[in-house]
Design a protein around this motif. Structure first.
Motif, PDB file in Angstrom:
ATOM      1  N   LEU A   5       0.854  -1.185   0.000  1.00 42.25           N
ATOM      2  CA  LEU A   5       0.000   0.000   0.000  1.00 42.25           C
ATOM      3  C   LEU A   5       0.892   1.237   0.000  1.00 42.25           C
ATOM      4  CD1 LEU A   5      -2.914   1.151   0.190  1.00 42.25           C
ATOM      5  CD2 LEU A   5      -2.634   1.128   2.677  1.00 42.25           C
ATOM      6  N   LEU A   6       0.604   2.166  -0.914  1.00 41.15           N
ATOM      7  CA  LEU A   6       1.411   3.375  -1.071  1.00 41.15           C
ATOM      8  C   LEU A   6       0.569   4.617  -0.811  1.00 41.15           C
ATOM      9  CD1 LEU A   6       3.268   2.664  -4.454  1.00 41.15           C
ATOM     10  CD2 LEU A   6       4.345   2.826  -2.216  1.00 41.15           C
ATOM     11  N   THR A   7       1.194   5.628  -0.232  1.00 40.78           N
ATOM     12  CA  THR A   7       0.583   6.947  -0.130  1.00 40.78           C
ATOM     13  C   THR A   7       1.685   7.965   0.120  1.00 40.78           C
ATOM     14  OG1 THR A   7      -1.241   8.211   0.837  1.00 40.78           O
ATOM     15  CG2 THR A   7       0.133   6.964   2.369  1.00 40.78           C
ATOM     16  N   SER A   8       1.303   9.237   0.132  1.00 45.49           N
ATOM     17  CA  SER A   8       2.250  10.304   0.477  1.00 45.49           C
ATOM     18  C   SER A   8       1.908  10.856   1.845  1.00 45.49           C
ATOM     19  CB  SER A   8       2.197  11.422  -0.566  1.00 45.49           C
ATOM     20  OG  SER A   8       0.943  12.074  -0.523  1.00 45.49           O
ATOM     21  N   GLU A   9       2.869  11.501   2.463  1.00 42.05           N
ATOM     22  CA  GLU A   9       2.648  12.112   3.779  1.00 42.05           C
ATOM     23  C   GLU A   9       1.522  13.142   3.714  1.00 42.05           C
ATOM     24  OE1 GLU A   9       3.098  12.523   7.752  1.00 42.05           O
ATOM     25  OE2 GLU A   9       4.365  11.178   6.557  1.00 42.05           O
ATOM     26  N   ALA A  56      -5.908  -2.565   3.570  1.00 37.64           N
ATOM     27  CA  ALA A  56      -5.372  -3.515   2.588  1.00 37.64           C
ATOM     28  C   ALA A  56      -5.481  -4.977   2.989  1.00 37.64           C
ATOM     29  CB  ALA A  56      -3.904  -3.172   2.292  1.00 37.64           C
ATOM     30  N   GLY A  57      -5.917  -5.275   4.200  1.00 38.25           N
ATOM     31  CA  GLY A  57      -6.122  -6.660   4.585  1.00 38.25           C
ATOM     32  C   GLY A  57      -4.899  -7.323   5.191  1.00 38.25           C
ATOM     33  N   ARG A  79       2.052  -6.719   3.120  1.00 36.20           N
ATOM     34  CA  ARG A  79       3.454  -6.912   3.496  1.00 36.20           C
ATOM     35  C   ARG A  79       4.123  -5.584   3.852  1.00 36.20           C
ATOM     36  NH1 ARG A  79       4.804 -10.216  -2.046  1.00 36.20           N
ATOM     37  NH2 ARG A  79       3.352 -11.964  -1.734  1.00 36.20           N
ATOM     38  N   TYR A  80       3.803  -4.533   3.070  1.00 30.93           N
ATOM     39  CA  TYR A  80       4.506  -3.267   3.225  1.00 30.93           C
ATOM     40  C   TYR A  80       3.543  -2.096   3.076  1.00 30.93           C
ATOM     41  CZ  TYR A  80       8.215  -6.511   1.831  1.00 30.93           C
ATOM     42  OH  TYR A  80       9.030  -7.604   1.728  1.00 30.93           O
ATOM     43  N   PHE A  81       3.704  -1.110   3.953  1.00 36.05           N
ATOM     44  CA  PHE A  81       3.010   0.177   3.840  1.00 36.05           C
ATOM     45  C   PHE A  81       4.077   1.246   3.702  1.00 36.05           C
ATOM     46  CE2 PHE A  81       0.569   3.675   6.268  1.00 36.05           C
ATOM     47  CZ  PHE A  81       0.015   4.168   5.091  1.00 36.05           C
ATOM     48  N   ILE A  82       4.076   1.955   2.578  1.00 35.15           N
ATOM     49  CA  ILE A  82       5.125   2.928   2.283  1.00 35.15           C
ATOM     50  C   ILE A  82       4.512   4.317   2.179  1.00 35.15           C
ATOM     51  CG2 ILE A  82       6.895   3.653   0.640  1.00 35.15           C
ATOM     52  CD1 ILE A  82       7.174   0.700  -0.151  1.00 35.15           C
ATOM     53  N   VAL A  83       5.078   5.267   2.936  1.00 37.63           N
ATOM     54  CA  VAL A  83       4.617   6.660   2.935  1.00 37.63           C
ATOM     55  C   VAL A  83       5.760   7.531   2.420  1.00 37.63           C
ATOM     56  CG1 VAL A  83       3.678   8.549   4.296  1.00 37.63           C
ATOM     57  CG2 VAL A  83       3.108   6.185   4.905  1.00 37.63           C
ATOM     58  N   THR A  84       5.576   8.159   1.275  1.00 35.34           N
ATOM     59  CA  THR A  84       6.605   9.019   0.701  1.00 35.34           C
ATOM     60  C   THR A  84       6.450  10.446   1.227  1.00 35.34           C
ATOM     61  OG1 THR A  84       5.249   9.515  -1.259  1.00 35.34           O
ATOM     62  CG2 THR A  84       6.721   7.604  -1.383  1.00 35.34           C
ATOM     63  N   ASN A  85       7.576  11.163   1.258  1.00 32.39           N
ATOM     64  CA  ASN A  85       7.546  12.528   1.791  1.00 32.39           C
ATOM     65  C   ASN A  85       8.560  13.413   1.076  1.00 32.39           C
ATOM     66  OD1 ASN A  85       6.796  14.688   3.349  1.00 32.39           O
ATOM     67  ND2 ASN A  85       7.886  14.026   5.189  1.00 32.39           N
ATOM     68  N   LEU A 118       8.986   3.087   5.538  1.00 37.93           N
ATOM     69  CA  LEU A 118       8.466   1.737   5.319  1.00 37.93           C
ATOM     70  C   LEU A 118       7.947   1.188   6.641  1.00 37.93           C
ATOM     71  CD1 LEU A 118       8.159  -0.986   3.753  1.00 37.93           C
ATOM     72  CD2 LEU A 118      10.543  -1.456   4.411  1.00 37.93           C
ATOM     73  N   TYR A 119       6.669   0.814   6.645  1.00 36.16           N
ATOM     74  CA  TYR A 119       6.060   0.176   7.812  1.00 36.16           C
ATOM     75  C   TYR A 119       5.789  -1.289   7.486  1.00 36.16           C
ATOM     76  CZ  TYR A 119       5.090   4.974   9.346  1.00 36.16           C
ATOM     77  OH  TYR A 119       5.197   6.297   9.711  1.00 36.16           O
ATOM     78  N   THR A 120       6.168  -2.168   8.420  1.00 35.65           N
ATOM     79  CA  THR A 120       5.806  -3.570   8.325  1.00 35.65           C
ATOM     80  C   THR A 120       5.192  -3.988   9.658  1.00 35.65           C
ATOM     81  OG1 THR A 120       7.873  -4.521   9.180  1.00 35.65           O
ATOM     82  CG2 THR A 120       7.825  -3.928   6.833  1.00 35.65           C
ATOM     83  N   ALA A 121       4.839  -5.265   9.765  1.00 39.44           N
ATOM     84  CA  ALA A 121       4.237  -5.755  11.003  1.00 39.44           C
ATOM     85  C   ALA A 121       5.193  -5.673  12.179  1.00 39.44           C
ATOM     86  CB  ALA A 121       3.766  -7.191  10.812  1.00 39.44           C
ATOM     87  N   THR A 122       6.502  -5.649  11.893  1.00 38.91           N
ATOM     88  CA  THR A 122       7.490  -5.727  12.975  1.00 38.91           C
ATOM     89  C   THR A 122       8.469  -4.564  13.022  1.00 38.91           C
ATOM     90  OG1 THR A 122       8.950  -7.059  11.571  1.00 38.91           O
ATOM     91  CG2 THR A 122       7.394  -8.249  12.989  1.00 38.91           C
TER      92      THR A 122
END
Length: 280
Positions: free
Chosen positions: A166-170, A189-190, A194-200, A207-211
Motif C-alpha cells: 500500500l502506497l501513499t504520500s505524507e 489492505a487486509g 506486506r509493506y506500507f510505504i509513505v513518501t515525503n 516503510l512500515y511492516t508488522a514488525t
C-alpha cells in the motif's frame, strides 16, 4: 520481463507557469506552457515499458480529439491500450499551476467514474497496480492476490481493497491516520499486506511492516517539476520488487526513479531515466 496491468488515468495536462508561490487573495500572471501527456497510467507505465516490461492499461478517455491524442501518445510509448474504453463526455484538461520551486497546484475536473471491463485472467499477470477509484476494484484486487503482486495507492476515501503493498504520500495521509500507521494500513489492505510505504518528497520514504519501521532517504535532485514523482516512485518500486524481490533494493530503485522525475520538467518519465535503464 514481466506482464504488468495498470488501472490508472490518462490525463491531458495543461501547464501554467506562475512567477511566484500561490497565496490566498493573490493575483498572478501565468505563462501558458501548452498541453502534455500525464496521469498515473502514463507516468507509471512509460518507465515500466522502458524497463522492458509488458504494460497493459485499464483506463478510459473521451470520444473527441483530446481522447484520440491521449491514446496515440500512450501507444507511441509502447503502452498496450486495448483495455482503454471511450466515454461520451468531452475531455477535461487537468490544470497544473507550476510554482518557481517546482511545486504545483492541480485543478482536477469532475469526470465519470471508470467502468471496469471484464476481470482479466490473473495467471497471465505478474503485477497489478491500482491508482484509481473505480467501483469494483476491490473484487479485482482480492482475486489477484493469490497469483500476482498487488500494489495499490491509498484511495482518497479510505476505501478497502486488498494489497501486498500500500502506497501513499505524507500529505495525502495527513488527518486520516490517528493511531498506528501499520494498523491503519491493515484495515485498508487486509491481512496479506506486506509493506506500507509513505513518501515525503525530499525527506524520502518510510516503510512500515508488522514488525518494524524504516526510513529510506531520497536521492539528491534539482527539483524542476514534482508532477508525477509519486507515480515514478511506484513504477520503480514495482520494477524493483519484480526483478530483485527485496523491499530494500526496490525502495532504493524507487527513489532513483523519483529523483529522475522531479529533475525533469515533464509529468511522464524523463529521457534520463530511459538512459539509466538502458545502461543497466
Amino acid at each position: 520481463m514481466a506482464n504488468i496491468l495498470l488501472v490508472a488515468n490518462l490525463n491531458c495536462d495543461r501547464v501554467m507557469q506562475l512567477p511566484a508561490t500561490l497565496h490566498t487573495g493573490g493575483r498572478f500572471y501565468y505563462q501558458e506552457k501548452g498541453r502534455r501527456l500525464g496521469g498515473g497510467g502514463a507516468n507509471t507505465g512509460i518507465g515500466l515499458v522502458w524497463a522492458k516490461h509488458n504494460v497493459q492499461l485499464v483506463s478510459q478517455v473521451s470520444i473527441d480529439t483530446n481522447g484520440d491524442w491521449l491514446l496515440q501518445e500512450a501507444m507511441s510509448y509502447g503502452i498496450d491500450c486495448e483495455q482503454v474504453t471511450r466515454r461520451e463526455a468531452l475531455s477535461c484538461e487537468m490544470m497544473l499551476m507550476m510554482e518557481p520551486d517546482g511545486e504545483r497546484t492541480i485543478l482536477r475536473p469532475l469526470r465519470p467514474p471508470l467502468c471496469l471491463p471484464s476481470m482479466p485472467c490473473w495467471k497471465s499477470i505478474d503485477a497489478l497496480y491500482v491508482n484509481s477509484s473505480a467501483d469494483g476494484l476491490a473484487s479485482w484486487t482480492a482475486a489477484a492476490m493469490t497469483t500476482c503482486l498487488v500494489v495499490t495507492q491509498l484511495a482518497k476515501d479510505n476505501r478497502k481493497r486488498d494489497a501486498h503493498v500500500l502506497l501513499t504520500s505524507e500529505s495525502d495521509l495527513q488527518g486520516r491516520c490517528e493511531g498506528s500507521p501499520w494498523q491503519f494500513a491493515l484495515d485498508i489492505a487486509g491481512q496479506q499486506l506486506r509493506y506500507f510505504i509513505v513518501t515525503n518528497g525530499h525527506l524520502g520514504a518510510t516503510l512500515y511492516t508488522a514488525t518494524s519501521i524504516k526510513r529510506v532517504c531520497a536521492k539528491n535532485a534539482k527539483v524542476m517539476d514534482t508532477t508525477g514523482a509519486g507515480d515514478a516512485y511506484a513504477a520503480g518500486l514495482i520494477h524493483g520488487l519484480l526483478t530483485a524481490g527485496d523491499i530494500d533494493i526496490a525502495m532504493e530503485e524507487a527513489a532513483i526513479w523519483s529523483a529522475f522525475s522531479v529533475s525533469s520538467n515533464t509529468s511522464i518519465p524523463s529521457v534520463e531515466l530511459k538512459a539509466y535503464l538502458q545502461a543497466k
